[in-house]
Design an enzyme around this catalytic site. Structure first.
Site, mmCIF file in Angstrom:
data_model
loop_
_atom_site.group_PDB
_atom_site.id
_atom_site.type_symbol
_atom_site.label_atom_id
_atom_site.label_comp_id
_atom_site.label_asym_id
_atom_site.label_seq_id
_atom_site.Cartn_x
_atom_site.Cartn_y
_atom_site.Cartn_z
ATOM 1 N N GLU A 255 0.853 -1.271 -0.204
ATOM 2 C CA GLU A 255 -0.107 -0.105 -0.244
ATOM 3 C C GLU A 255 0.805 1.313 0.046
ATOM 4 O O GLU A 255 1.492 1.561 0.835
ATOM 5 C CB GLU A 255 -0.878 0.170 1.316
ATOM 6 C CG GLU A 255 -2.056 -1.292 1.413
ATOM 7 C CD GLU A 255 -2.858 -1.156 0.368
ATOM 8 O OE1 GLU A 255 -3.302 -0.224 -0.207
ATOM 9 O OE2 GLU A 255 -3.550 -2.152 0.313
ATOM 10 N N CYS A 294 -2.956 8.382 3.542
ATOM 11 C CA CYS A 294 -2.744 8.076 2.038
ATOM 12 C C CYS A 294 -3.926 8.216 0.963
ATOM 13 O O CYS A 294 -3.684 8.426 0.010
ATOM 14 C CB CYS A 294 -2.267 6.551 2.246
ATOM 15 S SG CYS A 294 -3.577 5.683 2.945
HETATM 16 P P1 NAP Z 1 8.215 5.020 4.954
HETATM 17 O O1 NAP Z 1 9.303 5.937 5.129
HETATM 18 O O2 NAP Z 1 8.233 4.072 3.481
HETATM 19 O O3 NAP Z 1 8.033 3.943 6.244
HETATM 20 C C1 NAP Z 1 6.954 3.084 6.151
HETATM 21 C C2 NAP Z 1 7.354 1.839 7.118
HETATM 22 O O4 NAP Z 1 8.585 1.235 6.461
HETATM 23 C C3 NAP Z 1 7.822 2.474 8.481
HETATM 24 O O5 NAP Z 1 7.567 1.324 9.411
HETATM 25 C C4 NAP Z 1 9.703 2.275 8.337
HETATM 26 O O6 NAP Z 1 10.230 2.089 9.543
HETATM 27 C C5 NAP Z 1 9.577 1.171 7.279
HETATM 28 N N1 NAP Z 1 10.809 0.947 6.594
HETATM 29 C C6 NAP Z 1 11.646 2.006 6.252
HETATM 30 N N2 NAP Z 1 12.861 1.340 5.768
HETATM 31 C C7 NAP Z 1 12.592 0.077 5.435
HETATM 32 C C8 NAP Z 1 13.351 -0.916 4.818
HETATM 33 N N3 NAP Z 1 14.406 -0.639 4.201
HETATM 34 N N4 NAP Z 1 12.707 -2.201 4.910
HETATM 35 C C9 NAP Z 1 11.580 -2.430 5.394
HETATM 36 N N5 NAP Z 1 11.007 -1.657 6.276
HETATM 37 C C10 NAP Z 1 11.203 -0.241 6.190
HETATM 38 O O7 NAP Z 1 6.930 5.703 4.950
HETATM 39 P P2 NAP Z 1 6.395 6.851 6.015
HETATM 40 O O8 NAP Z 1 6.877 7.849 5.925
HETATM 41 O O9 NAP Z 1 6.202 6.228 7.297
HETATM 42 O O10 NAP Z 1 4.810 6.695 5.739
HETATM 43 C C11 NAP Z 1 4.219 7.957 4.697
HETATM 44 C C12 NAP Z 1 3.836 7.466 3.392
HETATM 45 O O11 NAP Z 1 3.116 6.149 3.467
HETATM 46 C C13 NAP Z 1 3.402 8.232 2.391
HETATM 47 O O12 NAP Z 1 3.957 8.225 1.079
HETATM 48 C C14 NAP Z 1 1.839 7.651 2.261
HETATM 49 O O13 NAP Z 1 1.571 8.050 1.137
HETATM 50 C C15 NAP Z 1 2.221 6.367 2.358
HETATM 51 N N6 NAP Z 1 0.851 5.592 3.186
HETATM 52 C C16 NAP Z 1 0.358 4.834 2.244
HETATM 53 C C17 NAP Z 1 -0.818 4.224 2.785
HETATM 54 C C18 NAP Z 1 -1.590 3.061 1.982
HETATM 55 O O14 NAP Z 1 -2.495 2.557 2.745
HETATM 56 N N7 NAP Z 1 -1.368 2.958 0.571
HETATM 57 C C19 NAP Z 1 -1.166 4.382 3.973
HETATM 58 C C20 NAP Z 1 -0.447 5.415 4.839
HETATM 59 C C21 NAP Z 1 0.568 5.873 4.164
HETATM 60 P P3 NAP Z 1 10.856 3.447 10.268
HETATM 61 O O15 NAP Z 1 9.873 4.236 10.802
HETATM 62 O O16 NAP Z 1 11.486 2.740 11.348
HETATM 63 O O17 NAP Z 1 11.533 3.934 9.400
#
Ligand code: NAP
Length: 521
Positions: A255, A294
């Site tokens: 997602e 999102c």
């Molecule tokens: P993110 O930086 O991609 O982080 C998401 C999750 O992935 C966090 O738990 C993060 O952990 C983890 N993560 C980071 N690097 C990783 C790696 N190399 N391998 C595995 N996991 C890893 O995103 P975010 O800043 O938290 O969230 C914002 C984004 O999410 C926005 O772009 C938004 O559009 C999207 N979003 C989408 C949905 C949907 O349902 N489609 C819902 C909500 C948000 P850490 O926090 O420990 O770095």
């Protein structure tokens, strides 16, 4: 305070200082989280080996009972969770309620759904199919719970709902959960899991929690594991290329971010109810959770003839939003989640400004109520206008994950549909129209590019659940850029945690297998 992780049936401390979790209104450090030195592989194996068999020993109905028990624990602690969400996520009361009550609502929905499946140990998918002329050789499709763990990697914006919407589905499916909330807002997820574990309502190993960085967790995935990821497209891309996931064929559901659109129908003039409903929804989507959703509306598409009127009406409504300390009851929008997110959103607005003009949201000329502008992570609600969207690229490509929306005109319905599709796949699009013929044509044109479509006319102006709200009975996910994932959607959500297998054999065996399974519909 240092957040502990819950692995192998115990709370454990990561080494070192770890990352800081802050209050985005005051800058205060609330907690720290680290996974350094933790044996994440052993934690995952424990979920698989202890939690999996314990859950699969129960039928769907009994597992549904577990979801109900979790919901009761969360309900009992609701007030404390709201305060945590205000502090660590910068949520207003309404934002916090959306996250926490949304989690409880989804758990209860799946508890009800699962109760209807009774004691069945697996699901039957469709009726038996004859394969031989005499009819004695037949086949039936069954769906059995997978024997791995569910790894849930969540984004920072919904620490409560993100955790439990995924957990509800996999626990009901009989697959143990290893949840990894985003570190920045992990406090709420931590407190919820702490309370659920303390209440003793789940079998040993059914729920584990990782507070802090993901570390080497994914190097330990195995063939029956299912990884459900929510977050940015960039992190999603790294997971898709992860060698262990590729090698084992472990399942991955993504997602990711998307540049969702809302469309005002060609029939909706400035005095129509649909125009007013559109303006209300766009501004609500911009400002709920400071736009960190999102599913938020990133592009507002309006007929060229009402472009000016729509810009004016939207700007006037945005201008009434009170921004500031979310603990202040007059405040309608709090800060974004931290300084990194604030810089990211401001930089993205600058990039969008190369193709747009600013209607609202001067970052220097605004003062948050009851908070210090420099210490807090505030971004004013920023409405941009893109006069020539067909010639623009960034407005369809880059996501400002904050209170930002771009208004743009379209000349006819084909142009409107092309603009929606220019984002290459979204979670949701909404359409405000009273013209059902246009709505039917638009549903067909937009469905290939969107996971969910919302059509609003005057008759459901008050009863619809909103562009951004994810209902557990409806699919959540979107094609292309949005990740291609599918979550929730009632029974549809369970498929990710099951193996669908065609079983062929004599009629007596196939009838018995069909009779013992849970009916899907
Ligand atoms: P993110 O930086 O991609 O982080 C998401 C999750 O992935 C966090 O738990 C993060 O952990 C983890 N993560 C980071 N690097 C990783 C790696 N190399 N391998 C595995 N996991 C890893 O995103 P975010 O800043 O938290 O969230 C914002 C984004 O999410 C926005 O772009 C938004 O559009 C999207 N979003 C989408 C949905 C949907 O349902 N489609 C819902 C909500 C948000 P850490 O926090 O420990 O770095």
């Amino acid at each position: 305070m240092k957040l502990k992780s819950y692995l192998g049936g115990q709370w454990c401390d990561g080494a070192g200082d770890g990352a800081a979790l802050t209050d985005p209104t005051t800058g205060e450090v609330l907690a720290r989280a680290s996974t350094a030195g933790l044996d994440l592989g052993a934690g995952l194996a424990y979920a698989r080996d202890v939690g999996g068999p314990a859950l699969r020993a129960l039928g769907y109905g009994e597992r549904a009972g577990l979801l109900g028990a979790i919901a009761d624990v969360l309900k009992a602690n609701y007030a404390a969770y709201v305060e945590t969400a205000k502090a660590n996520s910068g949520n207003t009361r309404a934002d916090a309620d959306m996250d926490i009550s949304g989690a409880i609502f989804t758990l209860k929905y799946y508890a009800r759904l699962g109760a209807g499946l009774g004691a069945a140990p697996y699901l039957v998918d469709g009726a038996p199919e004859p394969l031989s002329r005499d009819g004695d050789f037949q086949a039936v499709h069954v769906q059995v719970p997978r024997q791995g763990a569910a790894i849930h990697i969540n984004a920072f914006n919904f620490p409560a709902w993100g955790l439990w919407e995924k957990a509800a589905v996999s626990l009901l499916a009989g697959v143990p959960v290893v949840a990894k909330p985003a570190t920045a807002t992990a406090l709420l997820a931590h407190d919820m899991v702490r309370d659920v574990i303390a209440a003793g309502v789940l079998p040993e190993g059914a729920l584990s929690l990782i507070c802090g960085a993901v570390g080497d967790l994914l190097d330990h995935v195995d063939a029956q594991d299912a990884i459900a990821f929510t977050g940015s497209a960039a992190t999603a891309a790294s997971l898709r290329a992860h060698s262990r996931i590729l090698e084992t064929g472990a399942r991955l559901n993504v997602e990711a971010d998307s540049i969702n659109a809302s469309l005002l129908g060609p029939d909706a003039g400035p005095d129509s109810p649909e125009f007013a409903l559109f303006v209300r929804e766009v501004v609500r989507e911009m400002t709920v959770k400071a736009g960190q959703k999102c599913t938020a509306i990133r592009r507002a598409l309006v007929p060229a003839g009402v472009y000016e009127a729509a810009c004016e009406a939207l700007a006037a409504r945005v201008g009434r939003i009170v921004v500031g300390d979310p603990r202040n009851e007059d405040v309608r929008m709090g800060p974004v989640v931290n300084k990194a997110q604030q810089s990211d959103v401001l930089a993205t607005i600058d990039a969008l400004l190369t193709e747009t003009r600013r209607l609202t949201g001067d970052p220097d000329g605004f003062a948050p109520v009851g908070a210090d502008k420099d210490t807090g992570c505030f971004v004013p609600p920023t409405l941009l206008a893109c006069d020539a969207p067909e010639e623009a690229a960034k407005v369809h490509e880059i996501e400002a994950f904050g209170p930002v929306c771009v208004v743009m005109p379209y000349k006819d319905e084909d142009a409107a549909w092309s603009l929606v599709a220019a984002a290459r796949g979204c979670l949701v699009a909404s359409v405000f129209t009273a013209d059902d013929d246009f709505a039917v044509r638009t549903a067909q044109a937009l469905a290939p590019w969107n996971g969910r479509l919302l059509f609003v006319g005057d008759s459901i102006g008050k009863s619809h659940t909103g562009h951004g709200n994810v209902m557990p009975s409806c699919l959540h996910g979107g094609p292309g850029r949005a990740g291609g994932g599918e979550e929730l959607g009632g029974m549809r959500g369970l498929a990710f945690y099951h193996q669908r297998t065609a079983v062929q054999g004599a009629q007596a065996l196939i009838s018995r297998l069909s009779g013992n399974g849970g009916e899907q519909e």
